[in-house]
Design a protein around this motif. Structure first.
Motif, PDB file in Angstrom:
ATOM      1  N   PRO A 230      26.018 107.365  71.550  1.00 49.39           N
ATOM      2  CA  PRO A 230      24.971 106.676  72.487  1.00 49.39           C
ATOM      3  C   PRO A 230      23.870 107.864  72.443  1.00 49.39           C
ATOM      4  CG  PRO A 230      26.983 106.012  73.296  1.00 49.39           C
ATOM      5  CD  PRO A 230      27.333 107.243  72.419  1.00 49.39           C
ATOM      6  N   VAL A 231      22.648 107.546  72.111  1.00 51.12           N
ATOM      7  CA  VAL A 231      21.464 108.377  72.558  1.00 51.12           C
ATOM      8  C   VAL A 231      21.343 108.311  74.010  1.00 51.12           C
ATOM      9  CG1 VAL A 231      19.007 108.746  72.320  1.00 51.12           C
ATOM     10  CG2 VAL A 231      20.670 107.811  70.355  1.00 51.12           C
ATOM     11  N   LEU A 232      21.295 109.525  74.822  1.00 47.33           N
ATOM     12  CA  LEU A 232      21.132 109.581  75.802  1.00 47.33           C
ATOM     13  C   LEU A 232      19.919 109.081  76.730  1.00 47.33           C
ATOM     14  CD1 LEU A 232      22.947 110.871  78.311  1.00 47.33           C
ATOM     15  CD2 LEU A 232      21.489 112.889  78.229  1.00 47.33           C
ATOM     16  N   GLY A 233      20.186 108.114  77.711  1.00 52.25           N
ATOM     17  CA  GLY A 233      18.954 107.457  78.310  1.00 52.25           C
ATOM     18  C   GLY A 233      18.231 106.355  77.438  1.00 52.25           C
ATOM     19  N   LYS A 234      18.911 105.867  76.522  1.00 54.98           N
ATOM     20  CA  LYS A 234      18.431 104.803  75.614  1.00 54.98           C
ATOM     21  C   LYS A 234      19.254 103.674  75.274  1.00 54.98           C
ATOM     22  CE  LYS A 234      14.946 107.720  73.296  1.00 54.98           C
ATOM     23  NZ  LYS A 234      13.965 108.172  72.169  1.00 54.98           N
ATOM     24  N   ARG A 235      18.931 102.578  75.571  1.00 55.55           N
ATOM     25  CA  ARG A 235      19.927 101.548  75.609  1.00 55.55           C
ATOM     26  C   ARG A 235      19.902 101.168  74.191  1.00 55.55           C
ATOM     27  NH1 ARG A 235      18.779  95.387  77.963  1.00 55.55           N
ATOM     28  NH2 ARG A 235      20.705  94.604  77.116  1.00 55.55           N
ATOM     29  N   ASN A 236      21.171 100.808  73.486  1.00 57.26           N
ATOM     30  CA  ASN A 236      21.400 100.194  72.265  1.00 57.26           C
ATOM     31  C   ASN A 236      20.878 101.206  71.183  1.00 57.26           C
ATOM     32  OD1 ASN A 236      22.586  97.769  73.204  1.00 57.26           O
ATOM     33  ND2 ASN A 236      20.638  96.876  73.341  1.00 57.26           N
ATOM     34  N   GLU A 237      20.824 102.396  71.154  1.00 56.20           N
ATOM     35  CA  GLU A 237      20.547 103.507  70.359  1.00 56.20           C
ATOM     36  C   GLU A 237      21.486 104.600  70.290  1.00 56.20           C
ATOM     37  OE1 GLU A 237      16.579 105.151  70.318  1.00 56.20           O
ATOM     38  OE2 GLU A 237      15.552 103.395  71.168  1.00 56.20           O
ATOM     39  N   TYR A 238      21.772 104.735  68.891  1.00 58.97           N
ATOM     40  CA  TYR A 238      22.954 105.581  68.704  1.00 58.97           C
ATOM     41  C   TYR A 238      22.651 106.680  67.510  1.00 58.97           C
ATOM     42  CZ  TYR A 238      25.927 102.011  70.858  1.00 58.97           C
ATOM     43  OH  TYR A 238      26.254 101.085  71.740  1.00 58.97           O
ATOM     44  N   ASN A 239      23.278 107.890  67.852  1.00 61.32           N
ATOM     45  CA  ASN A 239      23.235 108.704  66.765  1.00 61.32           C
ATOM     46  C   ASN A 239      24.234 108.597  65.763  1.00 61.32           C
ATOM     47  OD1 ASN A 239      20.718 110.393  67.264  1.00 61.32           O
ATOM     48  ND2 ASN A 239      22.051 111.560  69.052  1.00 61.32           N
ATOM     49  N   PHE A 240      24.213 108.627  64.412  1.00 58.59           N
ATOM     50  CA  PHE A 240      25.353 108.559  63.655  1.00 58.59           C
ATOM     51  C   PHE A 240      25.616 109.833  63.023  1.00 58.59           C
ATOM     52  CE2 PHE A 240      23.707 104.146  63.929  1.00 58.59           C
ATOM     53  CZ  PHE A 240      25.143 103.433  64.032  1.00 58.59           C
ATOM     54  N   TYR A 241      26.690 110.163  62.955  1.00 63.19           N
ATOM     55  CA  TYR A 241      26.863 111.557  62.411  1.00 63.19           C
ATOM     56  C   TYR A 241      27.881 111.063  61.311  1.00 63.19           C
ATOM     57  CZ  TYR A 241      25.641 113.646  66.897  1.00 63.19           C
ATOM     58  OH  TYR A 241      25.228 113.732  67.919  1.00 63.19           O
ATOM     59  N   VAL A 242      27.655 111.698  60.025  1.00 61.29           N
ATOM     60  CA  VAL A 242      28.167 111.236  58.903  1.00 61.29           C
ATOM     61  C   VAL A 242      28.344 112.668  57.911  1.00 61.29           C
ATOM     62  CG1 VAL A 242      27.678 110.095  56.579  1.00 61.29           C
ATOM     63  CG2 VAL A 242      26.972 109.118  58.777  1.00 61.29           C
ATOM     64  N   ASP A 243      29.758 112.756  57.403  1.00 63.23           N
ATOM     65  CA  ASP A 243      30.010 113.588  56.468  1.00 63.23           C
ATOM     66  C   ASP A 243      30.105 113.128  55.139  1.00 63.23           C
ATOM     67  OD1 ASP A 243      30.266 115.550  58.474  1.00 63.23           O
ATOM     68  OD2 ASP A 243      32.418 115.352  58.746  1.00 63.23           O
ATOM     69  N   VAL A 244      29.391 113.945  54.302  1.00 62.07           N
ATOM     70  CA  VAL A 244      29.382 113.239  52.784  1.00 62.07           C
ATOM     71  C   VAL A 244      29.658 114.347  52.100  1.00 62.07           C
ATOM     72  CG1 VAL A 244      27.518 111.494  53.466  1.00 62.07           C
ATOM     73  CG2 VAL A 244      27.032 113.823  52.765  1.00 62.07           C
ATOM     74  N   GLU A 245      30.295 113.948  50.814  1.00 57.83           N
ATOM     75  CA  GLU A 245      30.755 114.923  49.735  1.00 57.83           C
ATOM     76  C   GLU A 245      30.224 114.166  48.441  1.00 57.83           C
ATOM     77  OE1 GLU A 245      34.851 114.704  49.976  1.00 57.83           O
ATOM     78  OE2 GLU A 245      34.992 115.484  52.025  1.00 57.83           O
ATOM     79  N   TRP A 246      30.001 115.271  47.448  1.00 54.63           N
ATOM     80  CA  TRP A 246      29.471 114.787  46.084  1.00 54.63           C
ATOM     81  C   TRP A 246      29.855 115.796  44.887  1.00 54.63           C
ATOM     82  CZ3 TRP A 246      26.710 117.074  50.118  1.00 54.63           C
ATOM     83  CH2 TRP A 246      26.336 118.237  50.005  1.00 54.63           C
TER      84      TRP A 246
END
Length: 283
Positions: A230-246
Motif C-alpha cells: 500500500p502507498v502510505l496515506g493513500k486509500r486503494n493505491e499500491y506500489n507494485f514491485y516487479v522483478d523481470v528477466e530477459w
C-alpha cells in the motif's frame, strides 16, 4: 570507482546468514560492517561507512520481508546484484558438552520455527527466542553455557569454536533466502544485465495492471516476482514491485518504454545480472 576490499554492511554480527551471503557474493576478502538493523545498513552506506549493503528480501518458506521493500524505496540506492543462500541450520554447543545436558536452546524466532520438527522430539528442552543466530552462538561461547545450545550456521560454529551436535536440523531441506546487493550511485557501474527490479503504480481501474503484464508477455519478458505494498496515506493505491528477466535487452527496453504509458511513479530500482546456481535451479 574500484574498491579493492569492499566494506559490506549487514544486519547482524559476523557469521550471521547475512555475512555468509556477503561471502558468497563478494568472496571472503571483505570488511564486514555490523549493524543492529536493516535501516542502519542503509545509513552506513549513506554516511560512506560502507560501500555495499547486503539485505535479505525474501525466503521461500517465510515469504517476502515487507518492511525491507519500504526501506529500499526510502533510501533509493541502486540494486546491483542478488544472491541466493541455502539456509542450513545446526545444533551447536560448547565442545565436550553432552546432548543430554542441554536444557535450553536459543536462536532467532524464524530459525526456531524452521527447526520445529527437530525440537518437537525434545520437549524437555526450553526454546528461547533471540535477535540473531550468530549472536546466540557467540553468547554460548562467551558465557561458556554448558546447558545451552544455539541454532545457527556452520560459519558461526567455526568462528565461535562450537561443536556441531546435530547437522541440518531444518525441517525443509530446500529452504533458501534471496538477498539483494545495494551500493551508492557513485559506486554503481554499468554491467551487462539480464534482470531488473521495477516499482510503479497503476490507476485504480479495471485491467490497469493487466495492461502492464500483457506488455511484458508480448515482449517475452519473464516476470519472476510481483509484490504489492500500500502507498502510505493513500486509500486503494499500491506500489507494485516487479522483478523481470530477459534474453534480449532490446525487448526489455521496448517493454519499459511501453509500460511508461500505463503507469505512474515508475522507478527502475536496479538492473543487474541474474544469479544462477543449483539453489535457484531447485537442485
Amino acid at each position: 570507482m574500484e574498491i579493492t576490499t569492499p566494506r559490506v554492511a549487514i544486519q547482524g554480527i559476523r557469521a550471521s546468514f547475512h555475512e555468509e551471503a556477503a561471502f558468497k557474493y563478494f568472496g571472503t576478502n571483505i570488511q564486514t560492517v555490523e549493524c543492529n538493523s536493516f535501516k542502519q545498513t542503509f545509513e552506513a552506506l549513506k554516511n560512506k561507512q560502507a560501500d555495499y549493503v547486503v539485505m535479505a528480501i525474501e525466503n521461500n518458506i517465510a515469504g517476502s520481508i515487507l518492511p525491507n521493500y519500504s526501506l529500499l524505496m526510502s533510501y533509493n540506492f541502486p540494486i546491483v546484484g542478488e544472491v541466493y543462500l541455502p539456509i542450513q541450520l545446526h545444533f551447536l554447543t560448547l565442545p565436550g558438552v553432552k546432548f543430554e545436558d542441554i536444557k535450553t536452546v536459543i536462536s532467532h524466532p524464524i530459525a526456531l520455527r524452521q527447526c520445529i520438527d527437530f525440537m518437537d522430539e525434545y520437549p524437555h528442552i526450553k526454546v528461547v527466542e533471540s535477535n540473531d543466530t550468530a549472536a546466540c552462538a557467540k553468547r554460548v561461547r562467551d558465557e561458556q553455557l554448558t546447558d545451552t545450545a544455539a541454532i545457527a550456521n556452520s560459519l558461526a560454529a567455526n568462528l565461535y569454536e562450537l561443536e556441531v551436535k546435530e547437522r541440518r536440523i531444518e525441517s525443509n531441506k530446500k529452504n533458501f533466502t534471496r538477498f539483494l546487493i545495494f551500493t551508492s550511485h557513485e559506486n554503481a557501474r554499468k554491467v551487462t544485465s539480464n534482470k531488473a527490479s521495477l516499482c510503479f503504480q497503476v490507476s485504480n481501474e479495471v485491467g490497469a495492471l493487466a495492461k502492464v503484464l500483457n506488455i511484458l508477455a508480448e515482449q517475452e519478458i519473464n516476470m519472476s516476482k510481483i509484490q504489492s505494498m500500500p502507498v502510505l496515506g493513500k486509500r486503494n493505491e499500491y506500489n507494485f514491485y516487479v522483478d523481470v528477466e530477459w534474453q534480449q535487452s532490446q525487448q526489455y527496453d521496448t517493454a519499459v518504454r511501453q509500460i511508461l504509458s500505463y503507469t505512474k511513479n515508475f522507478n527502475i530500482l536496479g538492473e543487474y545480472e541474474r544469479y544462477i546456481d543449483d539453489v535457484v535451479n531447485g537442485s
